[in-house]
Every structure is written in structure tokens, then in C-alpha cells.
Design a protein around this motif. Structure first.
Motif, PDB file in Angstrom:
ATOM      1  N   GLY B  11       3.117  12.549  69.131  1.00  0.00           N
ATOM      2  CA  GLY B  11       2.510  11.292  69.580  1.00  0.00           C
ATOM      3  C   GLY B  11       3.445  10.316  70.251  1.00  0.00           C
ATOM      4  O   GLY B  11       3.153   9.133  70.353  1.00  0.00           O
ATOM      5  N   THR B  12       4.598  10.786  70.724  1.00  0.00           N
ATOM      6  CA  THR B  12       5.502   9.870  71.413  1.00  0.00           C
ATOM      7  C   THR B  12       5.208   9.816  72.901  1.00  0.00           C
ATOM      8  O   THR B  12       5.761   8.999  73.615  1.00  0.00           O
ATOM      9  N   GLY B  13       4.351  10.718  73.370  1.00  0.00           N
ATOM     10  CA  GLY B  13       4.112  10.778  74.814  1.00  0.00           C
ATOM     11  C   GLY B  13       5.223  11.527  75.518  1.00  0.00           C
ATOM     12  O   GLY B  13       5.492  11.310  76.698  1.00  0.00           O
ATOM     13  N   ARG B  14       5.875  12.434  74.801  1.00  0.00           N
ATOM     14  CA  ARG B  14       6.996  13.194  75.372  1.00  0.00           C
ATOM     15  C   ARG B  14       6.536  14.033  76.571  1.00  0.00           C
ATOM     16  O   ARG B  14       7.103  13.944  77.650  1.00  0.00           O
ATOM     17  N   SER B  15       5.472  14.813  76.359  1.00  0.00           N
ATOM     18  CA  SER B  15       5.044  15.729  77.426  1.00  0.00           C
ATOM     19  C   SER B  15       4.568  14.967  78.651  1.00  0.00           C
ATOM     20  O   SER B  15       4.929  15.305  79.778  1.00  0.00           O
ATOM     21  N   VAL B  16       3.776  13.932  78.419  1.00  0.00           N
ATOM     22  CA  VAL B  16       3.226  13.230  79.577  1.00  0.00           C
ATOM     23  C   VAL B  16       4.332  12.475  80.312  1.00  0.00           C
ATOM     24  O   VAL B  16       4.347  12.402  81.537  1.00  0.00           O
ATOM     25  N   PRO B  42       0.597  24.965  73.380  1.00  0.00           N
ATOM     26  CA  PRO B  42       0.873  25.102  74.818  1.00  0.00           C
ATOM     27  C   PRO B  42      -0.225  24.508  75.695  1.00  0.00           C
ATOM     28  O   PRO B  42      -0.993  25.237  76.292  1.00  0.00           O
ATOM     29  N   THR B  43      -0.277  23.201  75.765  1.00  0.00           N
ATOM     30  CA  THR B  43      -1.419  22.570  76.436  1.00  0.00           C
ATOM     31  C   THR B  43      -1.018  21.742  77.644  1.00  0.00           C
ATOM     32  O   THR B  43      -1.748  20.865  78.075  1.00  0.00           O
ATOM     33  N   VAL B  44       0.147  22.034  78.173  1.00  0.00           N
ATOM     34  CA  VAL B  44       0.680  21.139  79.181  1.00  0.00           C
ATOM     35  C   VAL B  44      -0.078  21.233  80.507  1.00  0.00           C
ATOM     36  O   VAL B  44      -0.002  20.332  81.342  1.00  0.00           O
ATOM     37  N   GLY B  45      -0.857  22.315  80.676  1.00  0.00           N
ATOM     38  CA  GLY B  45      -1.636  22.449  81.903  1.00  0.00           C
ATOM     39  C   GLY B  45      -2.506  21.230  82.155  1.00  0.00           C
ATOM     40  O   GLY B  45      -2.723  20.838  83.299  1.00  0.00           O
ATOM     41  N   MET B 135      12.791  20.997  83.848  1.00  0.00           N
ATOM     42  CA  MET B 135      12.433  20.219  82.663  1.00  0.00           C
ATOM     43  C   MET B 135      11.812  21.169  81.641  1.00  0.00           C
ATOM     44  O   MET B 135      10.818  21.827  81.917  1.00  0.00           O
ATOM     45  N   VAL B 136      12.432  21.253  80.464  1.00  0.00           N
ATOM     46  CA  VAL B 136      11.905  22.141  79.431  1.00  0.00           C
ATOM     47  C   VAL B 136      11.338  21.275  78.312  1.00  0.00           C
ATOM     48  O   VAL B 136      12.070  20.517  77.670  1.00  0.00           O
ATOM     49  N   ASP B 137      10.048  21.377  78.108  1.00  0.00           N
ATOM     50  CA  ASP B 137       9.375  20.554  77.104  1.00  0.00           C
ATOM     51  C   ASP B 137       9.399  21.289  75.767  1.00  0.00           C
ATOM     52  O   ASP B 137       8.800  22.360  75.629  1.00  0.00           O
ATOM     53  N   LEU B 138      10.100  20.734  74.796  1.00  0.00           N
ATOM     54  CA  LEU B 138      10.242  21.384  73.494  1.00  0.00           C
ATOM     55  C   LEU B 138       9.255  20.791  72.490  1.00  0.00           C
ATOM     56  O   LEU B 138       8.797  19.669  72.653  1.00  0.00           O
ATOM     57  N   SER B 139       8.965  21.545  71.445  1.00  0.00           N
ATOM     58  CA  SER B 139       8.071  21.035  70.397  1.00  0.00           C
ATOM     59  C   SER B 139       8.707  19.822  69.721  1.00  0.00           C
ATOM     60  O   SER B 139       9.911  19.596  69.847  1.00  0.00           O
ATOM     61  N   ALA B 140       7.898  19.082  68.991  1.00  0.00           N
ATOM     62  CA  ALA B 140       8.405  17.902  68.291  1.00  0.00           C
ATOM     63  C   ALA B 140       9.226  18.325  67.075  1.00  0.00           C
ATOM     64  O   ALA B 140       8.971  19.358  66.468  1.00  0.00           O
ATOM     65  N   GLY B 141      10.225  17.523  66.776  1.00  0.00           N
ATOM     66  CA  GLY B 141      10.993  17.733  65.546  1.00  0.00           C
ATOM     67  C   GLY B 141      11.973  18.881  65.625  1.00  0.00           C
ATOM     68  O   GLY B 141      12.299  19.379  66.691  1.00  0.00           O
ATOM     69  N   ARG B 142      12.453  19.273  64.438  1.00  0.00           N
ATOM     70  CA  ARG B 142      13.403  20.384  64.371  1.00  0.00           C
ATOM     71  C   ARG B 142      12.616  21.666  64.540  1.00  0.00           C
ATOM     72  O   ARG B 142      12.026  22.175  63.603  1.00  0.00           O
ATOM     73  N   SER B 143      12.602  22.191  65.740  1.00  0.00           N
ATOM     74  CA  SER B 143      11.692  23.301  66.024  1.00  0.00           C
ATOM     75  C   SER B 143      12.457  24.547  66.429  1.00  0.00           C
ATOM     76  O   SER B 143      13.647  24.496  66.751  1.00  0.00           O
ATOM     77  N   PRO B 260      -2.437   1.803  78.969  1.00  0.00           N
ATOM     78  CA  PRO B 260      -3.658   2.424  78.437  1.00  0.00           C
ATOM     79  C   PRO B 260      -3.942   3.779  79.071  1.00  0.00           C
ATOM     80  O   PRO B 260      -4.400   4.701  78.398  1.00  0.00           O
ATOM     81  N   VAL B 261      -3.638   3.924  80.362  1.00  0.00           N
ATOM     82  CA  VAL B 261      -3.929   5.194  81.027  1.00  0.00           C
ATOM     83  C   VAL B 261      -3.202   6.345  80.351  1.00  0.00           C
ATOM     84  O   VAL B 261      -3.728   7.438  80.180  1.00  0.00           O
ATOM     85  N   LEU B 262      -1.957   6.094  79.958  1.00  0.00           N
ATOM     86  CA  LEU B 262      -1.178   7.139  79.314  1.00  0.00           C
ATOM     87  C   LEU B 262      -1.748   7.486  77.946  1.00  0.00           C
ATOM     88  O   LEU B 262      -1.662   8.619  77.487  1.00  0.00           O
ATOM     89  N   GLN B 263      -2.287   6.488  77.269  1.00  0.00           N
ATOM     90  CA  GLN B 263      -2.828   6.707  75.930  1.00  0.00           C
ATOM     91  C   GLN B 263      -4.118   7.528  75.978  1.00  0.00           C
ATOM     92  O   GLN B 263      -4.313   8.437  75.201  1.00  0.00           O
ATOM     93  N   TRP B 264      -4.974   7.183  76.950  1.00  0.00           N
ATOM     94  CA  TRP B 264      -6.290   7.816  76.967  1.00  0.00           C
ATOM     95  C   TRP B 264      -6.355   9.054  77.832  1.00  0.00           C
ATOM     96  O   TRP B 264      -7.091   9.968  77.586  1.00  0.00           O
ATOM     97  N   ARG B 265      -5.587   9.051  78.882  1.00  0.00           N
ATOM     98  CA  ARG B 265      -5.662  10.196  79.791  1.00  0.00           C
ATOM     99  C   ARG B 265      -4.239  10.675  79.995  1.00  0.00           C
ATOM    100  O   ARG B 265      -3.514  10.150  80.828  1.00  0.00           O
TER     101      ARG B 265
END
Lengths: 306, 304, 318
Positions: B11-16, B42-45, B135-143, B260-265
């Protein structure tokens, strides 16, 4: 005959000396890396084999099984470009079942079809836009040979620019001489050759040479596109064009080691699409732009008075 | 250059945010790609509006690649394949923008094997050959993904790599982000285990604050003076806390305002979203633009 | 003007493959390991007595096969100095030669097993390691690197191990291993080639035996030259195995060491080792030029050879 050549920029800041190319390409102990110095530095690894037993893509979609070995090698040209090249000669098998592995090892670089297949159907399948995932993947084999060279700790990995590798897939069938080259998406090119003697040893070398020059042309087009001469300030565009001058313009050496009997293939491609014509026009554009940029800077100093 | 996007918590908005950074970077003229290593999800699409890969691809993504099932992970050219019309026109001067999605139905990997590691090293090495920024998007936390990335980069000493740690501007997030980097079994710890020099690695880590509420922002316009004073106090406390935990200004690469745009979409924000439809704030785009520049700017990454 | 044909060559670009002299058959009269040595002189005597009839039969049959009856036959004997070292050359070699002579046998060449691992500056075992081409299971299309367990080589597909399963993925059940070229049922063979325990490479007995067969077939090259060349014997033998040349020629007039074919007369306890040797040899890529040289010479002599290397090996287990 079918093959695939991957070509890429060596991940090093500058050109590497022959001695280092030799070291990077020593893939088989006890086998010599062959080094040519004329008309352009070229070093090539000894051949290596990879065993395969899989479907061969066919244009008709027929399921054809092939077993045998893929012949591959890696090379470095001008101390700057790296290629991984794989080829197989597809022949009709002597049996309709898989034989002991020693049978295939006695036929290096040959893949035997288990059952029936037509040469043209297989050539068509191999040059499809996207051959089925489970079919023979010479590109992946070639890519690993490029990887071996690129991953050497002796390279500094500070390449002067980023550039995608190109994948040059080719087939050679017996018949009246004919050449069909096609550019496809994702940096894939396909070449279908028909030759009186498609099994001549020089055919793979010809395709490697074509792949190399196709990469050079692709890279130069891309560098010019990125530099946006005419859209951005001259000195800025000139700075972006500089790597082309420093690193690739001198590598253009068509048909450097192509056998006389195969020169006509190069010549026909010079006629259409005209590789050298396009290259020369781009080279002139790059040189002219950089020259004008230099003149502007020289002249500009006087005018601006600083 | 490889950039690893990681966050302490979900929920940090890392991927977006990291998606928007690569988008901005490609608009700035670089060839960039975005690699989905968020194996559990894997939902970055969706961020890039690729409906075909909304929940990962079916054509052999990063999961199946790492397991050696496909020779190369499936690649998607955003400029050609995005469902959003605004993205399907590559502006002049823009570079490549490529997405490597995960697999539909793909999950976390339990253990790091030599095979997986070799595949990963090969992938990073090939991408670095082709793209200015990976850019490599990693999972949250110690993954597992973070572990894999640390092990793989240790084998690629010649390849530049940088780490972006995304966290929200709250007490819990600051402490968690600091722990993720400096704590036990944190990035530096695990990195050292794989042969990274902890001091050098620490120099290659920067923090990005997300969903930040600025004092002068329009959202706070209606608040009473007492509320504003209280917020001011909170902010000061957080600044002190972050400095104590080495997450302070000097180690911050940038911040992204609450939008708000980042939060909702959770999507790329185009200039059109700001100018024409005005659903996004100009400040948000400016923040992404700034991050996209700083992420490759050596001055922003000088040793501390 | 008439066009002139120019020829241009570069030495560094050439590949030169020396040919080596070849007999028709190389007969191995035995291996000597520490346990054989410790079993006393009778063991050796028995070994030679059993080998003699097979050796003379092989010699005769080749004389019949070669046009003109001039078969070139050489004999050899291998002493282990790799896995364990015992006695000294000065003490042992005269005893071996005499014991063989008692049974009517002549040993032309004597080799040290460690010669297969290292002979002077060359490591024949490493030459072979780099030439291994794994027997591919069905479905191998080149897209991934050959599945290889470091230091092992098999003739099929191994049983799956409980490997990488993604979270909430499906775990694999046991499946039997399978031979790639099976007919109905499998004979699955998995051979240990070496181990690197304690940071040092120790080659396995089958791997060195495979190298030994390749040396006897004259199939190995190091930069185009045979990696091990037999040396003439001196007047005396040294006191240390390390001072003995890797392969020595005991009989000056002997036929060449390497041969078109090999025959090994061995105790039947070596059967599993030789099965492993055949598994390895079926996966070694011999230089095509060397293969071609041997084939064309044998054809010139009127003794056609089998295509596959493993078919040029024969055994007698006594």
C-alpha cells in the motif's frame, strides 16, 4: 540448413584487443580460437554442440520431430561486436524412432527428422513470425553463446550506448538461386536462401556477415533517431551522434570473408534493399551534422564574444 | 542501469510510482523497461493498461522464465499494445517503453536455487545491454524477490544498480522502511551475505516518500489553525524520527504528493490527465518527472 | 585488363590437426590397482594367463581381416597411480613385463592412470570435459541450458526431485527415471564424472577410463596435437611414478599405440565401469576433422570402421 545469428554490442567501453577476444572465445580447452586481422579484426570460437530432441516448426503445422545436435560458435568482430551463431542441417532420419545418442554424435550439426517432412515446409516454419514455443529454438542457443562472452569479468560493461540484439534467422534450401530477406518485429530478421549447394560450409558465414551488417545498419538508424538532428540543438544532437563515429562507422566491411560462390547473395541485397546505399547515406548525414555542429561552435565563439 | 523498487509494507504505491518513473524516463528519451518481480501478485499490467496482462501474462512471463520454462520472458511494447489510446502514440523523441509481466497464476518461490539465480543474472545482464534503465518491481517487505535481486547483482559487479525504497510519511512506515534496509536480515545484511560491500550498497539506496501531504497544499486549505499547528508538530516529529533512522532528507531521492488519482486509479498519469481532463494534479506529474531525472543523475546518488 | 585472382591467408586463422599413427587394434592386457598388487604376484600371473588366448585370437582375426595379413597390433597395460600409489616403477615394471612374458604376452606400452588426468602441461580429462554433449531428453529444444547436475552424466531423464514449487503451486509426485533411447523399458545410467570435494577436482574411475579409451583411439587433440605421445623407455626405471613418462614404449619396434579399434581384456568386476565408459563416450563430441582423418585412412587400407565411436570398442570380461 537452418540457423540463427544473434548480434549485439560488446559490453565494454572501448574496442577490445585481439588477445582479449581470444580469451573470451576460448570456449573449448585444447581448441584454438581463430583470429583474422584482415580486412577487419575477427575472432571466432571453436564450434560446440548442443543436443536437441523436439518438434521442428513447419509452415503447414504438421508435427515433425527432429533429433540431433546444433552446431554453434561465438565471434567478436572489430573488438566491438559479438555474435552467437547456431546452425543445423536437417536430414531425413534412417529410422522412425529415436536411436542411441552415439548415432547422433557421429553426425555433428545434423538433426534427423524422425518420420517424414518436406524441406520447404520446414524452411517456412522456421521463418515464421512466431514459431511454436516448444519447437527448435536456435535463437536461445545462440543467445547463450553471446551471454557467455558478455558476462566475462574482463569486460567493463560500460558500453558507449544501449542497443538491442538482433536475431537473424535463416534457411537455405536447394534450388534455383533466390534470396528473400524480411524485417520483422522485435528485431527479428528472416532470410530464405535457395542455392544450388545449400550445404556449402560458407553459407553460415555468409549469414553471419549479413546479420552483422544488418545490426550495424539497425544501430545507426536508431542512434540517428535518438539524436533527433534537426529537432534538438545542434551540439546536443552532435554529442549523441558521436558514439556512432567513435565505435561503429569503421566496422562496415561487407562480404569480408564471404566465399566467391556466394558473393551474388550480397550483391543482390545491395541491389535491393541496398544495404550499403542506406548505410552511406546515414554515414554522410552523421558526418555532415557533426561537421556543421563543429563549424557552428567555432563560428559561434566569435559572434557571441563570450 | 538496474533500479530495484522495494517497499517496507504494502500500500505504499510502489508499483504505480515506479511505473510512472519509467514512463517519464521514456518520455525524456531513454529506452526503459519495467520488470515485474512482485511474484506473489503479478498485476502490474493494470498500471500500464494492458488488459491482456492485468493479472499477469499467459505467454510465459517472469515466473516461467526464471524456472527455465521459456527462453525469454514475454515482452510487451507499451507504446504499441496499451489499451489506453493516449499511450498508444509514442511522442517524438520518446524512447522504448517495455513491460515484462509476471505469469498469470504465478506465486512466490520458496527457495533460491542456483538455476533460478543463473536465469536471473542472465536476464539482468541482457536487459542492461538493451535498456538505459531497467526498473525491477520487487514484492513488499523481506521477500524472495529482494533476496534474488541481491544475489544476482552481486554476480554482476560491472552493472550499475540502485535501490529505491518506497514508504509513506507515517511513523510506522518510517520505522519499517529503516528496518528493511538497515535492520536484521535487511537489505544490507543479506547483501553482505552475498558478497556486497554494505557501505557501498548503502550508498546505492535512496528513499521515496509517497502520499505526502504538503503543508501548503490545497487539501489543507480548509483546516482550522489548531489542526494545522498539530499537523506541523507531527511533521516535525516525523522528520526527527526519520533522521534518527537514517531515512532523512539526505537519503531521500524525492517525494510524491497525495493525489486522489493515484489512490483510486493506480495507473500512469499522462500530461493529458493533468491538462485536458484535469483529474490529476500538476504537482504529481512534476514529482514523477523529478524522480525520473534524479534516479539516473549521479549527483543525487553521491556517497553520503 | 585480365582480373587477377589473389590468395590471402593468415596463420592465426588456420586450424591444423595433426594425424597420429594408428594400429588396427590396441589390446589392453589389464589394469593394475593397489588391491591387485596387494593380492600378490599370483593375481597378476592369473590375469595374464586368462588374457593370453583372447589377445592371440584378436591378433589372428585382424591378420585375417587386413588385406595382406599385415595387421598392426599393439598391446598396453595400465597402472593406477591416481587413486592410490604403491611400489615404484623400478621395482614393479620389470616384474609385470616378466610375468606377462611367462604367459607368452608382450607389453608394448605401459601407461600411468594419472596420465589421463594430467600429462605434462596437458590435462586430457579437461579436454574431454569440454567436449561433452549431454544426451537430450524428449522436448529439449535448446531454449534452456542443458539440464546438468554438475559432475554427473546420464543417458536419460532423472527422477524429478522436490524442487522449486511456487507458493500455492502444485507439488510434484515421484516419477521413474527414463532412458532417452529406450525400447519399451529403460536402462537408466547415471555416472559420476568427478567431485570437487575439498576444493580439489578428483576425476572418477569411469571418466578416466573413458579418457583412456579416447587416447587409445587417437581421438584427442590439444591445439591440434595429440595430448600424450608415448616416450621410449630408458635403460632403467625411476623410483617415483611422477618421474615416469605418462606412457612409455617398452618395445622399440612396437606398432603404434593408438588404433582404429580397442579390445580390453578385463576382470568382470570392471563391467559396471565399462558401462559407464560407454555412457560417457556416447556423449563426447570428437573433433570432426580427426574423425574424418581416421575414417579416410581406414578406408584407404580397406578396413571400414563403424560410424559410432562406441562401436569401435570391444571387451572380454574374464
Amino acid at each position: 540448413m537452418v540457423g540463427e545469428v544473434q548480434t549485439g554490442l560488446l559490453q565494454n567501453s572501448g574496442e577490445i584487443p585481439d588477445s582479449l577476444s581470444t580469451e573470451l572465445l576460448a570456449l573449448v580447452r585444447g581448441e584454438r580460437v581463430r583470429v583474422f586481422r584482415r580486412p577487419i579484426a575477427y575472432a571466432v570460437s571453436p564450434d560446440r554442440l548442443t543436443g536437441v530432441d523436439c518438434h521442428l516448426a513447419s509452415a503447414s503445422g504438421a508435427r515433425v520431430r527432429g533429433v540431433g545436435t546444433v552446431l554453434s560458435r561465438a565471434s567478436v568482430t572489430g573488438g566491438r561486436l559479438v555474435q552467437g551463431s547456431s546452425q543445423v542441417r536437417v536430414t531425413r532420419g534412417t529410422s522412425n524412432r529415436r536411436l542411441a545418442w552415439s548415432h547422433y554424435m557421429a553426425r555433428p550439426g545434423v538433426v534427423e527428422v524422425v518420420g517424414k517432412a518436406r524441406a520447404a515446409d520446414l524452411a517456412g516454419g522456421f521463418t515464421l513470425d512466431a514459431p511454436p514455443a516448444e519447437s527448435l529454438d536456435l535463437g536461445a542457443v545462440s543467445a547463450r553463446f553471446v551471454d557467455v562472452v558478455q558476462s566475462s569479468a574482463r569486460l567493463d560493461r560500460r558500453a558507449p550506448f544501449r542497443m538491442a540484439r538482433t536475431r537473424f534467422r535463416w534457411t537455405a534450401e536447394p534450388g534455383e538461386p533466390d534470396v528473400r530477406l524480411q524485417l520483422r518485429g522485435d528485431n527479428v530478421r528472416t532470410l530464405r536462401l535457395t542455392l544450388p549447394d545449400p550445404f556449402a560450409p560458407g553459407v553460415a558465414e555468409l549469414c553471419e556477415d549479413l546479420a552483422l551488417h544488418d545490426w550495424l545498419l539497425t544501430a545507426l538508424i536508431e542512434i540517428v533517431r535518438r539524436a533527433r538532428p534537426g529537432s534538438v540543438a545542434r551540439p546536443e544532437a552532435a554529442a549523441r551522434l558521436a558514439p556512432a563515429i567513435d565505435h561503429i562507422l569503421h566496422l562496415w566491411m561487407p562480404a569480408a570473408r564471404v566465399q566467391d560462390s556466394l558473393l551474388h547473395v550480397w550483391e543482390s541485397l545491395e541491389h535491393r534493399p541496398g544495404f550499403t546505399r542506406q548505410w552511406q547515406s546515414l554515414v554522410n548525414r552523421v558526418r555532415d551534422h557533426v561537421t556543421v555542429a563543429l563549424l557552428t561552435v567555432a563560428g559561434g565563439d566569435g559572434r557571441s564574444g563570450d | 542501469m538496474l533500479i530495484f523498487a522495494i517497499s517496507d509494507k504494502g500500500g505504499t504505491g510502489r508499483s504505480v510510482t515506479s511505473g510512472n518513473i519509467v514512463y517519464r524516463r521514456s518520455l525524456q528519451g531513454n529506452d526503459v523497461c519495467y520488470v515485474d518481480f512482485d511474484f506473489g501478485s503479478p498485476t502490474v499490467g493494470a498500471i500500464f493498461s494492458i488488459s491482456e496482462a492485468e493479472r499477469g501474462t499467459r505467454r510465459g512471463g517472469t515466473h516461467r522464465y526464471l524456472q527455465g520454462e521459456v527462453a525469454e520472458p514475454h515482452r510487451i511494447d507499451i507504446w504499441a499494445e496499451s489499451d489506453r489510446e493516449g499511450l498508444r502514440v509514442k511522442p517524438p523523441g520518446a524512447g522504448q517503453l517495455v513491460l515484462y509481466p509476471g505469469d498469470e497464476g504465478g506465486g512466490e518461490f520458496p527457495t533460491l536455487t542456483e538455476e533460478l539465480l543463473r536465469q536471473c543474472v542472465r536476464l539482468f545482464s541482457r536487459l542492461d545491454e538493451e535498456f538505459d534503465l531497467v526498473m525491477v518491481d520487487l514484492s513488499a517487505g523481506r521477500s524472495f524477490a529482494a533476496h534474488l535481486a541481491l544475489a544476482a547483482t552481486a554476480r554482476l559487479p560491472g552493472v550499475h544498480s540502485r535501490w529505491l525504497v518506497f514508504h509513506r510519511w507515517t511513523r510506522q512506515h518510517i520505522i519499517a522502511a529503516a528496518g528493511l534496509v538497515n535492520g536484521e536480515r535487511g537489505l544490507l545484511d543479506v547483501g553482505a551475505e552475498h558478497g556486497h560491500d554494505p557501505a557501498e550498497l548503502a550508498d546505492r539506496v535512496r528513499f521515496v516518500r509517497t502520499a505526502v501531504l504538503e503543508q501548503d497544499s490545497a487539501e489543507l486549505a480548509g483546516l482550522r489553525p489548531t489542526q494545522l499547528a498539530w499537523l506541523n508538530d507531527c511533521d516535525r516529529e516525523l522528520r526527527e524520527l526519520s533522521a534518527r533512522h537514517k531515512v532523512g532528507r539526505t537519503r531521500m531521492l524525492g517525494k510524491v504528493p497525495l493525489d486522489p488519482v493515484l489512490q483510486w486509479r493506480e495507473q500512469l498519469i499522462s500530461d493529458e490527465d493533468v491538462l485536458a481532463s484535469q483529474i490529476a494534479n500538476a504537482g504529481t506529474v512534476a514529482a514523477f518527472d523529478d524522480l525520473a531525472k534524479k534516479v539516473v543523475d549521479d549527483n543525487a546518488w553521491e556517497g553520503l | 585488363m585480365t582480373p587477377v585472382n589473389a590468395t590471402f591467408g593468415e596463420v592465426a586463422a588456420e586450424r591444423r590437426i595433426a594425424s597420429s599413427p594408428l594400429s588396427h587394434v590396441s589390446i589392453e592386457l589389464g589394469h593394475l590397482y593397489m588391491e591387485d598388487f596387494e593380492a600378490g604376484p599370483d593375481r597378476l600371473r592369473q590375469q595374464f594367463r586368462r588374457a593370453e588366448p583372447w589377445a592371440s585370437t584378436a591378433r589372428r582375426s585382424w591378420q585375417e581381416r587386413v588385406p595382406g595379413g599385415r595387421a598392426r597390433v599393439s598391446t598396453c597395460f595400465l597402472i593406477d597411480d591416481y587413486f592410490s600409489r604403491f611400489s615404484t616403477p623400478a621395482e614393479l615394471i620389470p616384474v609385470i613385463v616378466e610375468t606377462a612374458a611367462d604367459s607368452g604376452l608382450t607389453i608394448d606400452y605401459l601407461a600411468r592412470e594419472s596420465a589421463c588426468a594430467r600429462a605434462g602441461g596437458v590435462e586430457p580429462a579437461k579436454l574431454v570435459e569440454d567436449r561433452l554433449v549431454a544426451d537430450p531428453p524428449v522436448g529439449t529444444n535448446g531454449s534452456r541450458p542443458p539440464a546438468r547436475e554438475t559432475g554427473w552424466l546420464c543417458n536419460g531423464t532423472r527422477s524429478p526431485v522436490a524442487g522449486v514449487v511456487q507458493a500455492m503451486g502444485v507439488a510434484q509426485k515421484w516419477r521413474p527415471p527414463a532412458q532417452n533411447a529406450k525400447r519399451g523399458h529403460s536402462v537408466f545410467v547415471d555416472v559420476e564424472l568427478w567431485n570437487d570435494d575439498d576444493g580439489e577436482r578428483t576425476w572418477s574411475c569411469p571418466f578416466l577410463a573413458a579418457v583412456w579409451q579416447l587416447l587409445r583411439l587417437g581421438m584427442l587433440r590439444d591445439d591440434g596435437r595429440p595430448p600424450v605421445v608415448p616416450q621410449p623407455r630408458g635403460t632403467t626405471f625411476p623410483d617415483d611414478w611422477a618421474d615416469l613418462p605418462p606412457i612409455i614404449r617398452l618395445v622399440p619396434s612396437a606398432a603404434p599405440f593408438a588404433a582404429y579399434t580397442t579390445l580390453s581384456v578385463l576382470s568382470s568386476r570392471f563391467m559396471p565401469v565399462e558401462l559407464a565408459v560407454r555412457t560417457i563416450l556416447s556423449q563426447v563430441a570428437v573433433d570432426a576433422e580427426v574423425l574424418g582423418q581416421v575414417v579416410s585412412r581406414s578406408e584407404d587400407e580397406g578396413v571400414p570402421l563403424e560410424d559410432e565411436l562406441v562401436d569401435r570398442l570391444s571387451y572380454v570380461f574374464t
